[in-house]
Design a protein around this motif. Structure first.
Motif, PDB file in Angstrom:
ATOM      1  N   ALA A 114      -3.199  -7.324  -4.298  1.00 57.95           N
ATOM      2  CA  ALA A 114      -2.823  -5.911  -4.177  1.00 57.95           C
ATOM      3  C   ALA A 114      -2.908  -5.206  -5.526  1.00 57.95           C
ATOM      4  O   ALA A 114      -3.312  -4.046  -5.618  1.00 57.95           O
ATOM      5  N   GLY A 115      -2.479  -5.905  -6.580  1.00 64.39           N
ATOM      6  CA  GLY A 115      -2.593  -5.349  -7.920  1.00 64.39           C
ATOM      7  C   GLY A 115      -1.635  -4.225  -8.247  1.00 64.39           C
ATOM      8  O   GLY A 115      -1.788  -3.566  -9.280  1.00 64.39           O
ATOM      9  N   TRP A 116      -0.627  -3.987  -7.399  1.00 70.03           N
ATOM     10  CA  TRP A 116       0.331  -2.920  -7.690  1.00 70.03           C
ATOM     11  C   TRP A 116       1.296  -3.386  -8.770  1.00 70.03           C
ATOM     12  O   TRP A 116       1.798  -4.500  -8.719  1.00 70.03           O
ATOM     13  N   HIS A 117       1.575  -2.539  -9.743  1.00 67.94           N
ATOM     14  CA  HIS A 117       2.259  -2.976 -10.955  1.00 67.94           C
ATOM     15  C   HIS A 117       3.738  -2.637 -11.012  1.00 67.94           C
ATOM     16  O   HIS A 117       4.413  -2.994 -11.983  1.00 67.94           O
ATOM     17  N   LYS A 118       4.262  -1.941 -10.005  1.00 67.04           N
ATOM     18  CA  LYS A 118       5.687  -1.603 -10.007  1.00 67.04           C
ATOM     19  C   LYS A 118       6.391  -2.406  -8.923  1.00 67.04           C
ATOM     20  O   LYS A 118       6.082  -2.252  -7.735  1.00 67.04           O
ATOM     21  N   GLY A 119       7.324  -3.252  -9.339  1.00 65.36           N
ATOM     22  CA  GLY A 119       8.024  -4.038  -8.335  1.00 65.36           C
ATOM     23  C   GLY A 119       9.133  -4.877  -8.911  1.00 65.36           C
ATOM     24  O   GLY A 119       9.311  -4.979 -10.126  1.00 65.36           O
ATOM     25  N   ILE A 120       9.887  -5.492  -8.007  1.00 67.66           N
ATOM     26  CA  ILE A 120      11.008  -6.346  -8.357  1.00 67.66           C
ATOM     27  C   ILE A 120      10.937  -7.610  -7.513  1.00 67.66           C
ATOM     28  O   ILE A 120      10.857  -7.528  -6.275  1.00 67.66           O
ATOM     29  N   LEU A 121      10.964  -8.753  -8.158  1.00 71.78           N
ATOM     30  CA  LEU A 121      11.166 -10.018  -7.448  1.00 71.78           C
ATOM     31  C   LEU A 121      12.667 -10.155  -7.261  1.00 71.78           C
ATOM     32  O   LEU A 121      13.393 -10.582  -8.161  1.00 71.78           O
ATOM     33  N   HIS A 122      13.138  -9.750  -6.093  1.00 72.24           N
ATOM     34  CA  HIS A 122      14.574  -9.719  -5.795  1.00 72.24           C
ATOM     35  C   HIS A 122      15.087 -11.125  -5.536  1.00 72.24           C
ATOM     36  O   HIS A 122      14.382 -11.974  -4.990  1.00 72.24           O
ATOM     37  N   CYS A 123      16.327 -11.381  -5.958  1.00 73.21           N
ATOM     38  CA  CYS A 123      16.976 -12.686  -5.759  1.00 73.21           C
ATOM     39  C   CYS A 123      16.009 -13.801  -6.150  1.00 73.21           C
ATOM     40  O   CYS A 123      15.627 -14.639  -5.334  1.00 73.21           O
ATOM     41  N   CYS A 124      15.626 -13.788  -7.409  1.00 71.56           N
ATOM     42  CA  CYS A 124      14.624 -14.718  -7.942  1.00 71.56           C
ATOM     43  C   CYS A 124      14.846 -16.133  -7.408  1.00 71.56           C
ATOM     44  O   CYS A 124      15.957 -16.671  -7.466  1.00 71.56           O
ATOM     45  N   ASN A 125      13.759 -16.741  -6.884  1.00 72.72           N
ATOM     46  CA  ASN A 125      13.890 -18.093  -6.318  1.00 72.72           C
ATOM     47  C   ASN A 125      13.537 -19.189  -7.315  1.00 72.72           C
ATOM     48  O   ASN A 125      13.576 -20.369  -6.985  1.00 72.72           O
ATOM     49  N   GLY A 126      13.158 -18.807  -8.538  1.00 72.14           N
ATOM     50  CA  GLY A 126      12.897 -19.787  -9.582  1.00 72.14           C
ATOM     51  C   GLY A 126      11.506 -20.370  -9.592  1.00 72.14           C
ATOM     52  O   GLY A 126      11.195 -21.199 -10.452  1.00 72.14           O
ATOM     53  N   HIS A 127      10.641 -19.947  -8.676  1.00 78.32           N
ATOM     54  CA  HIS A 127       9.276 -20.486  -8.633  1.00 78.32           C
ATOM     55  C   HIS A 127       8.455 -19.860  -9.762  1.00 78.32           C
ATOM     56  O   HIS A 127       8.174 -18.663  -9.751  1.00 78.32           O
ATOM     57  N   ASP A 150       0.833  -1.206   0.000  1.00 79.83           N
ATOM     58  CA  ASP A 150       0.000   0.000   0.000  1.00 79.83           C
ATOM     59  C   ASP A 150       0.866   1.254   0.000  1.00 79.83           C
ATOM     60  O   ASP A 150       0.572   2.229  -0.716  1.00 79.83           O
ATOM     61  N   TRP A 151       1.925   1.246   0.779  1.00 75.18           N
ATOM     62  CA  TRP A 151       2.855   2.380   0.833  1.00 75.18           C
ATOM     63  C   TRP A 151       3.478   2.619  -0.547  1.00 75.18           C
ATOM     64  O   TRP A 151       3.570   3.765  -1.012  1.00 75.18           O
ATOM     65  N   ALA A 152       3.896   1.552  -1.212  1.00 73.82           N
ATOM     66  CA  ALA A 152       4.468   1.692  -2.560  1.00 73.82           C
ATOM     67  C   ALA A 152       3.454   2.303  -3.511  1.00 73.82           C
ATOM     68  O   ALA A 152       3.785   3.188  -4.314  1.00 73.82           O
ATOM     69  N   ARG A 153       2.220   1.862  -3.429  1.00 70.94           N
ATOM     70  CA  ARG A 153       1.173   2.407  -4.298  1.00 70.94           C
ATOM     71  C   ARG A 153       0.958   3.893  -4.012  1.00 70.94           C
ATOM     72  O   ARG A 153       0.865   4.716  -4.930  1.00 70.94           O
ATOM     73  N   ARG A 154       0.883   4.257  -2.730  1.00 73.86           N
ATOM     74  CA  ARG A 154       0.617   5.660  -2.353  1.00 73.86           C
ATOM     75  C   ARG A 154       1.729   6.598  -2.800  1.00 73.86           C
ATOM     76  O   ARG A 154       1.490   7.782  -3.062  1.00 73.86           O
ATOM     77  N   THR A 155       2.957   6.094  -2.870  1.00 71.31           N
ATOM     78  CA  THR A 155       4.101   6.922  -3.235  1.00 71.31           C
ATOM     79  C   THR A 155       4.571   6.685  -4.667  1.00 71.31           C
ATOM     80  O   THR A 155       5.576   7.266  -5.083  1.00 71.31           O
ATOM     81  N   ASP A 156       3.857   5.820  -5.396  1.00 66.58           N
ATOM     82  CA  ASP A 156       4.164   5.520  -6.798  1.00 66.58           C
ATOM     83  C   ASP A 156       5.604   5.045  -6.960  1.00 66.58           C
ATOM     84  O   ASP A 156       6.346   5.511  -7.829  1.00 66.58           O
ATOM     85  N   ARG A 157       5.984   4.069  -6.120  1.00 73.62           N
ATOM     86  CA  ARG A 157       7.347   3.529  -6.165  1.00 73.62           C
ATOM     87  C   ARG A 157       7.306   2.015  -6.338  1.00 73.62           C
ATOM     88  O   ARG A 157       6.326   1.360  -5.964  1.00 73.62           O
ATOM     89  N   PRO A 158       8.378   1.444  -6.855  1.00 70.26           N
ATOM     90  CA  PRO A 158       8.441  -0.017  -6.924  1.00 70.26           C
ATOM     91  C   PRO A 158       8.597  -0.622  -5.534  1.00 70.26           C
ATOM     92  O   PRO A 158       9.231  -0.027  -4.652  1.00 70.26           O
ATOM     93  N   VAL A 159       8.036  -1.793  -5.360  1.00 71.44           N
ATOM     94  CA  VAL A 159       8.199  -2.547  -4.120  1.00 71.44           C
ATOM     95  C   VAL A 159       9.167  -3.697  -4.387  1.00 71.44           C
ATOM     96  O   VAL A 159       9.091  -4.357  -5.428  1.00 71.44           O
ATOM     97  N   VAL A 160      10.101  -3.903  -3.481  1.00 72.12           N
ATOM     98  CA  VAL A 160      11.129  -4.932  -3.639  1.00 72.12           C
ATOM     99  C   VAL A 160      10.728  -6.148  -2.811  1.00 72.12           C
ATOM    100  O   VAL A 160      10.560  -6.044  -1.589  1.00 72.12           O
ATOM    101  N   ILE A 161      10.578  -7.287  -3.486  1.00 69.93           N
ATOM    102  CA  ILE A 161       9.990  -8.478  -2.868  1.00 69.93           C
ATOM    103  C   ILE A 161      11.061  -9.506  -2.506  1.00 69.93           C
ATOM    104  O   ILE A 161      11.868  -9.913  -3.345  1.00 69.93           O
TER     105      ILE A 161
END
Length: 252
Positions: A142-155, A109-120
């Motif tokens: 959540a449906g937020w469209h800006k983000g990064i799947l960090h250190c991809c686990n391959g799933h 929600d914070w990422a959406r409110r500030t229009d920033r990517p979220v790091v997962i």
């Protein structure tokens, strides 16, 4: 070359480390209030450093209205370019899963409110997938469209959910390990305009430095490995990943 995810303040010589192996910029992660302040301070000393601030799932027991207010205030600093790292960690189970979930949903929600990517950050116990499945479900809801799947686990279920939303997928040094066949195959499924490289320094040093403390410049080894694996020249892949990092983090 951009290291899109490192814990720069964990290093003994964070500013000197920026001069290695053709590194141009780093995104330093401050995943609790103490580390958030540390990396912001570093970013004020060197213009090559950008930061992401938030609360790591293994630290979710720190979550409180006061901590949320503190982190969101720190997030207004001009060198902050993202929220996190957040997500679900069922490997350590350092916080109850419902607490991790609440902390995760707040940061989305914070990422959406500030229009920033979220790091997962998502980590399962060995041979399990529940964290990945739960993470994918939370992201879809959540449906937020800006983000990064960090250190991809391959799933692939998580990767597909992230890509469908518009996320980028980042690969760390573990993709270079001999037994990381599934992770390398996952890299083939990520469109070239969504792929990133990182170190997660000082963790997960790539070959040929596995077992040693990782450094942001070691992004070079992961970049070289993936470029060859994907059939690209090193320069082509470097240009691609720099462009992608600049896009997702809105770097100048």
């Amino acid at each position: 070359m951009i290291d899109t995810h490192c814990h720069l303040d964990y290093l003994d010589d964070p500013l000197q480390a920026l001069d290695e192996l053709g590194l141009s910029r780093v995104v330093a992660i401050g995943a609790d209030p103490v580390h958030a302040r540390n990396v912001i301070q570093l970013s004020e000393q060197d213009s090559r450093i950008y930061t992401v601030v938030g609360l790591h799932p293994t630290d979710a027991l720190q979550d409180s209205p006061e901590v949320r207010a503190d982190l969101e205030a720190l997030g207004k600093h001009p060198r902050v370019v993202g929220v996190g790292e957040t997500g679900l960690d069922y490997y350590w189970d350092a916080a109850p899963r419902e607490v991790q979930m609440a902390t995760f949903e707040w940061q989305l929600d914070w990422a959406r409110r500030t229009d920033r990517p979220v790091v997962i950050h998502t980590r399962d116990k060995q041979n399990r997938e529940q964290a990945s499945l739960d993470c994918a479900e939370v992201l879809k809801n959540a449906g937020w469209h800006k983000g990064i799947l960090h250190c991809c686990n391959g799933h692939m279920g998580l990767i597909e959910a992230g890509l469908e939303l518009g996320f980028h997928v980042s690969f760390a040094g573990n993709v270079t390990y001999k037994n990381a066949h599934d992770l390398r195959e996952a890299a083939k499924q990520v469109p070239l305009d969504r792929i990133l490289v990182e170190t997660d320094a000082p963790f997960l040093a790539p070959m040929p430095n596995r077992g040693k403390p990782n450094r942001p410049g070691y992004t070079r080894y992961t970049l070289q490995f993936l470029a060859e694996f994907l059939g690209l020249s090193e320069q082509e892949f470097e240009d691609i990943t720099v462009r992608n990092a600049s896009t997702v983090y809105q770097l100048p």
